[in-house]
Scaffold this active site. Structure first.
Site, short mmCIF file in Angstrom:
data_model
loop_
_atom_site.label_atom_id
_atom_site.label_comp_id
_atom_site.label_asym_id
_atom_site.label_seq_id
_atom_site.Cartn_x
_atom_site.Cartn_y
_atom_site.Cartn_z
CG ASP A 1 -1.98 1.00 1.20
OD1 ASP A 1 -3.11 0.64 0.79
OD2 ASP A 1 -1.71 2.18 1.53
CG HIS B 1 -7.22 12.01 -8.82
ND1 HIS B 1 -7.48 12.14 -7.47
CD2 HIS B 1 -7.66 10.78 -9.16
CE1 HIS B 1 -8.05 11.06 -7.03
NE2 HIS B 1 -8.18 10.20 -8.02
NE ARG C 1 9.38 -16.54 -8.36
CZ ARG C 1 8.94 -17.59 -7.66
NH1 ARG C 1 9.70 -18.66 -7.53
NH2 ARG C 1 7.75 -17.57 -7.10
CD GLU D 1 -4.16 3.62 -1.30
OE1 GLU D 1 -5.12 2.84 -1.40
OE2 GLU D 1 -3.47 3.75 -0.27
N1 LIG Z 1 -4.59 9.35 -8.44
C1 LIG Z 1 -5.28 8.29 -7.99
N2 LIG Z 1 -5.53 8.19 -6.69
C2 LIG Z 1 -6.21 7.11 -6.24
C3 LIG Z 1 -6.66 6.11 -7.09
N3 LIG Z 1 -7.29 5.16 -6.36
C4 LIG Z 1 -7.25 5.58 -5.06
N4 LIG Z 1 -6.58 6.75 -4.99
C5 LIG Z 1 -6.34 7.59 -3.82
O1 LIG Z 1 -5.56 6.91 -2.87
C6 LIG Z 1 -5.82 7.57 -1.64
C7 LIG Z 1 -5.87 6.54 -0.52
O2 LIG Z 1 -5.91 7.25 0.69
P1 LIG Z 1 -6.03 6.57 2.09
O3 LIG Z 1 -6.79 5.29 1.96
O4 LIG Z 1 -6.61 7.60 3.01
O5 LIG Z 1 -4.59 6.23 2.51
P2 LIG Z 1 -3.22 6.99 2.40
O6 LIG Z 1 -3.41 8.49 2.27
O7 LIG Z 1 -2.40 6.34 1.35
O8 LIG Z 1 -2.61 6.74 3.81
P3 LIG Z 1 -2.03 5.38 4.38
O9 LIG Z 1 -2.52 4.30 3.53
O10 LIG Z 1 -2.58 5.31 5.75
O11 LIG Z 1 -0.56 5.51 4.35
C8 LIG Z 1 -7.11 8.36 -1.79
O12 LIG Z 1 -6.83 9.73 -1.82
C9 LIG Z 1 -7.63 7.92 -3.13
O13 LIG Z 1 -8.31 8.98 -3.81
C10 LIG Z 1 -6.40 6.25 -8.50
O14 LIG Z 1 -6.75 5.44 -9.31
N5 LIG Z 1 -5.70 7.36 -8.89
#
Ligand SMILES: Nc1nc2c(ncn2[C@@H]2O[C@H](COP(=O)(O)OP(=O)(O)OP(=O)(O)O)[C@@H](O)[C@H]2O)c(=O)[nH]1
Length: 458
Positions: free
Chosen positions: A329, A342, A361, A372
C-alpha cells in the site's frame, strides 16, 4: 463429452451410432432376402438375382455375418469379434480358392442340394468382395478388441477405395462406356460394402479417423460437411462428363479434360471455403483473447486486476497450496493526490506497477488490488523468500528517483498454511500490512504465525 482433450458433439456421436445400427439391420435383412431368393428361387427376388449388378449369394453370406457383427458388437464385443473372425475366414477361403484356380466346389455342392430353378447365378463371391470381407473382418475384430486403431483405419480405407472404384466404373458403364474396369464387383455389393465400412467407422465414433467428424469444433463441422461430397463428387463428375461425351459425341480426351478441370475446381472451392472459415475463426479467437485480456487487466497500470487476482489465488490454493502473498500500500497517498493532483497520482500508480514487476519473477502475479493497494502472489515461495522480496520492494521505492517527492510503501506478507482459504490468507497479509502502517510505514512486516520469523522492519 470430452475424451483425450477432444470435445465431442453428443448429438452427432449418438446419430453415428444409430447410423451404424441401421446399417447392420439393413444388411442383415437384405442379405437374408438375397439368400432366400437364391435358395428357393422366389419371385420377384429371383429376377433381381439374375441381373449382373446384383450381389451374389456368397456376398450375402458375408453381409449377413458383417451385419450381425455390427448389430451385436456394440453391446457384446465378444460376439462381434467372433462374427468378424468368421467373416475374415470366409473371405480368406474364397480368395484362396481363386488363388488355387478352384471353381468353388462348395458352392456347386450346395447348389446341387437346393431346389432347382432356371438360370440360378453362381453363388460364388467375387475376388474383390472376398478381399473386402477379409479387410472388413479385420476392421470388426479391431473394433471389438479396441486395439490396432491405425491398422483398422487402413483396412477401412482400402475397402472404401475398392467400393468407390467399383461404383465409379459402374457409373462409366451407365454412361455408355463398355469397359467396366471392375466387373468383378457388382454395384450392389460395392454399395453394401461402402455402407458397411461407414457403419463400422461410425460404430466407434470417438476413435480413429471418425473422431474428427464427431468433434465439437470447426474441424468437426468441416469434416461432417465435406467428407461425403469429397468422396462422391469426382465419381459423379466423371459419370456426368462421360454421359455428355456419349450424348453430344464429344471426344474422349475433351470429356476427360473437362472432368479433370471440374474436379480440380471443386477441390479448390472446398479448400477456399475451409480457408475462409479457418480465417474467420482465427479472427474470432483473437477478439476473444483480447477481450479476456481486457477483462483481466487493470486499465491504469496494465497489471492483473482484482478479478484475475482472486481467480489466480483461488486456483493456486486449490491446486498446490504453496504460495506467499504480499499486500503493498502506498504511504500517505491521499496527501500526494491533494498536493499534486489526481493525474500526477495516476502516474505514480503506473510507476508503482513497473517497480513491482521489476522486483519479482515472471511467473509471480502482480495485481492492482484496488485504489493504491497492490498484491503479489509468489507461487512455491516460502516465508524467507517472500520476506526478501518484500524488503526489496520497500528498498526499491526508497531508492527510486521520484520527481515530485519521495514515495514509500508499506508491505504485509503471509504464507499459505494448510487449509487456508483466499479469505484467511488475505486477512493475515492485511493484518501484517496494518502492522507496517502502525509501526510508522515504509517497511515490510510478515505474518507472525511463524515462530522464528520476526517481523522485519526497515
Ligand atoms: N490518483 C489516484 N488516486 C487514487 C486512485 N485510487 C485511489 N486513490 C487515492 O488513494 C488515496 C488513498 O488514501 P487513504 O486510503 O486515506 O490512505 P493513504 O493516504 O495512502 O494513507 P495510508 O494508507 O494510511 O498511508 C485516496 O486519496 C484515493 O483517492 C487512483 O486510481 N488514482
Amino acid at each position: 463429452m470430452t475424451i483425450d482433450g477432444i470435445r465431442f458433439n453428443a448429438v452427432v456421436v449418438r446419430s453415428f451410432i444409430v447410423f451404424s445400427q441401421a446399417v447392420g439391420w439393413l444388411l442383415v435383412l437384405v442379405s437374408l432376402a438375397m439368400l432366400l431368393a437364391w435358395g428357393s428361387g422366389v419371385e420377384p427376388l429371383r429376377g433381381v438375382l439374375r441381373q449382373d449388378d446384383c450381389m451374389r449369394a456368397g456376398a450375402a453370406v458375408g453381409f449377413l455375418l458383417a451385419g450381425a457383427a455390427l448389430l451385436l458388437g456394440r453391446t457384446r464385443p465378444r460376439a462381434g469379434f467372433l462374427l468378424s473372425l468368421l467373416l475374415a475366414l470366409f473371405g480368406a477361403v474364397e480368395l484362396l480358392q481363386y488363388a488355387l484356380g478352384m471353381d468353388g466346389p462348395g458352392w456347386r455342392w450346395l447348389e446341387g442340394r437346393l431346389p432347382e430353378w432356371a438360370d440360378r447365378p453362381s453363388g460364388r463371391t467375387t475376388e474383390l468382395a472376398a478381399l473386402a470381407f477379409v479387410l472388413l473382418g479385420a476392421v470388426g475384430m479391431a473394433v471389438a478388441l479396441k486395439r490396432a486403431v491405425w491398422l483398422r483405419e487402413a483396412c477401412a480405407i482400402a475397402v472404401i477405395v475398392i467400393a468407390m472404384a467399383a461404383s465409379a466404373s459402374y457409373g462409366l458403364v451407365l454412361a455408355g462406356d463398355s469397359a467396366n474396369l471392375l466387373r468383378r464387383l457388382p454395384v450392389m455389393t460395392a454399395g453394401a460394402l461402402l455402407l458397411l465400412v461407414l457403419g463400422w467407422m461410425a460404430s466407434a465414433p470417438t476413435t480413429g479417423l471418425t473422431r474428427i467428424a464427431v468433434a465439437d469444433s470447426p474441424g468437426g463441422a468441416f469434416a461432417r460437411r465435406l467428407i461425403l461430397p469429397a468422396l462422391l463428387l469426382p465419381v459423379l463428375l466423371t459419370f456426368f462428363f462421360k454421359m455428355v461425351q456419349s450424348q453430344l459425341g464429344m471426344s474422349e480426351s475433351l470429356a476427360l479434360s473437362l472432368a479433370a478441370v471440374t474436379d480440380g475446381g471443386v477441390v479448390a472451392a472446398m479448400i477456399l471455403w475451409v480457408a475462409f472459415l479457418l480465417d474467420r475463426s482465427e479472427r474470432q479467437r483473437r477478439v476473444v483473447l483480447a477481450l479476456s485480456r481486457d477483462a483481466n487487466a487493470d486499465g491504469l497500470t496494465g497489471l492483473a486486476n482484482r478479478r484475475a487476482f482472486d481467480a489466480a489465488l483461488a486456483g493456486i490454493l486449490r491446486d498446490r497450496g504453496a504460495v506467499a502473498l504480499l499486500m503493498i500500500d502506498l504511504d500517505r497517498f491521499k496527501s500526494f493526490n491533494d498536493e499534486f493532483g489526481h493525474l500526477v497520482g495516476d502516474g505514480i500508480l503506473r510507476e508503482t506497477g513497473q517497480l513491482l514487476r521489476a522486483e519479482v519473477r515472471p511467473r509471480d502475479l502482480v495485481a492492482r488490488y484496488g485504489g493504491e493497494e497492490f498484491a503479489i502472489l509468489l507461487p512455491d515461495s516460502d516465508a524467507l523468500r517472500a520476506e526478501r522480496v518484500g524488503q526489496r520492494i520497500v528498498a526499491a521505492f526508497r531508492g527510486y528517483g521520484w520527481v515530485q517527492r519521495p514515495v514509500t510503501v508499506s508491505v504485509g506478507g503471509a504464507v499459505a498454511r494448510p487449509g487456508d482459504t483466499p479469505e484467511t490468507l488475505l486477512r493475515r497479509a492485511d493484518a501484517a500490512l496494518y502492522r507496517s502502517k502502525e509501526a510508522g510505514r515504509d517497511r515490510c512486516t510478515f505474518d507472525d504465525w511463524l515462530p522464528d520469523f520476526p517481523s522485519a522492519s526497515a
